[in-house]
Design an enzyme around this catalytic site. Structure first.
Site, PDB file in Angstrom:
ATOM      1  N   HIS A  22     -10.464  -5.893   9.658  1.00  0.00           N
ATOM      2  CA  HIS A  22     -11.050  -5.547   8.361  1.00  0.00           C
ATOM      3  C   HIS A  22     -12.379  -4.811   8.491  1.00  0.00           C
ATOM      4  O   HIS A  22     -13.118  -4.692   7.510  1.00  0.00           O
ATOM      5  CB  HIS A  22     -11.270  -6.810   7.520  1.00  0.00           C
ATOM      6  CG  HIS A  22     -10.024  -7.500   7.099  1.00  0.00           C
ATOM      7  ND1 HIS A  22      -9.227  -8.184   7.990  1.00  0.00           N
ATOM      8  CD2 HIS A  22      -9.424  -7.613   5.889  1.00  0.00           C
ATOM      9  CE1 HIS A  22      -8.197  -8.704   7.341  1.00  0.00           C
ATOM     10  NE2 HIS A  22      -8.291  -8.365   6.063  1.00  0.00           N
ATOM     11  N   GLU A  38       0.816  -1.208   0.000  1.00  0.00           N
ATOM     12  CA  GLU A  38       0.000   0.000   0.000  1.00  0.00           C
ATOM     13  C   GLU A  38       0.853   1.263   0.000  1.00  0.00           C
ATOM     14  O   GLU A  38       0.549   2.235  -0.695  1.00  0.00           O
ATOM     15  CB  GLU A  38      -0.943  -0.002   1.201  1.00  0.00           C
ATOM     16  CG  GLU A  38      -2.089  -0.995   1.116  1.00  0.00           C
ATOM     17  CD  GLU A  38      -1.671  -2.428   1.411  1.00  0.00           C
ATOM     18  OE1 GLU A  38      -2.476  -3.338   1.171  1.00  0.00           O
ATOM     19  OE2 GLU A  38      -0.533  -2.628   1.880  1.00  0.00           O
TER      20      GLU A  38
END
Length: 312
Positions: free
Chosen positions: A116, A47
């Site tokens: 998540h 990322e």
């Protein structure tokens, strides 16, 4: 069309309109996106790396749309987002605009557990230089994403895994835009202003139907853009109803509800007939077990109890 299809349409239209727009992120190409938003449109699982590429591309005049498989993974790119994208325009004396969109799903999902399911908007909305958007309907998903892509500033665009399949009216106009920083009144009412977005918006609308049978009239405001916040619409509604309840899925401490409640108290204190009430998620990591997951986010019963309290 569905929320997912509306996002996909916005991306396709903007890439056709402007050759500087491109999409980059995990599973975007070969696997067509983790949630099929970028279907038919791949980077390493890094990322920080691909977000940094996006920042550099924006400095050179391109308009990148960076997809996070889930916004929880944006934590790994915080240095690029917070220290680079958000600050380069200011630190360069306006020499560099950063027309960058970082988008993907965030917030409570369905049994994806603690790593998540976080409501990540709280990580970004207090960073000067960033705009933060949370679209609740398919039409808003298209109109706000197109505005975000055309904006000259970095925009954090957080969607919802639980809303991808919902359907709604979506204008076909390729230039359909919803200005950033403009709230929407989802339901007119007279007794209490309820501020909610994403999944909590739909829960509030269900509660409004139930409480209307008892003579309680809820006005529901969806901020849509959390930064810049449309405080004027929110305060105007509170001045009309004289009561305010703010709902958010994330843990309440220093959350969006705190900011909105403070704004209302500062701007409309003399108009309030009761203190502003916040209804928030529990201050705990998201459990995996379904029964505990349901206890983590505000239930309809909890929302209804808060509204009855301020309307007592």
């Amino acid at each position: 069309m569905t929320y997912r299809e509306a996002l996909n349409l916005a991306l396709r239209e903007e890439m056709r309109r402007d050759p500087r727009v491109f999409v980059m992120g995990e599973e975007v190409g070969l696997y067509e996106g983790a949630y099929k938003v970028t279907q038919g449109l791949d980077t390493p699982i890094c990322e920080s790396g691909f977000t940094g590429v996006g920042v550099g591309a924006a400095m050179l005049g391109l308009r990148p749309v960076i997809e996070m498989m889930t916004f929880n993974f944006s934590i790994l790119a915080l240095d690029q987002i917070v220290n680079s994208a958000a600050k380069l325009c200011y630190m360069s004396g306006g020499q560099y605009n950063i027309p960058l969109v970082v988008r993907g799903p965030g917030g409570p999902a369905s049994q994806l557990a603690a790593q998540h399911s976080q409501s990540m908007e709280t990580y970004f909305y207090h960073v000067p230089g960033l705009k933060v958007v949370r679209p609740s309907t398919p039409g808003d998903a298209k109109g706000l994403l197109k505005s975000a892509i055309r904006d000259e500033n970095p925009v954090i665009f957080i969607e919802s895994e639980t809303l991808y399949a919902i359907k709604g009216e979506v204008p076909e106009d390729p230039d359909y835009l919803i200005p950033l920083g403009q709230a929407a009144i989802r339901r007119e009412g007279t007794d209490v202003t309820v501020i909610a977005y994403m999944g909590m918006l739909y829960r509030a609308l269900e509660v409004a139907e139930e409480l209307s049978k008892d003579g309680i009239s809820m006005e529901i405001v969806d901020p849509r853009t959390l930064r810049p916040m449309d405080t004027e619409t929110i305060v105007s509604s509170v001045r009309k109803t004289h009561r305010c309840v703010v709902i958010e899925a994330g843990a309440g401490f220093a959350g969006m509800g705190s900011e909105i409640a403070a704004e209302v108290q500062e701007e409309a204190f003399d108009d309030l007939d009761a203190p502003v009430v916040r209804v928030t998620g529990e201050n705990a990591p998201m459990p995996y077990a379904r029964n505990l997951e349901l206890l983590k986010t505000p239930s309809k019963d909890k929302i209804a109890a808060a509204i009855r309290e301020v309307c007592a």
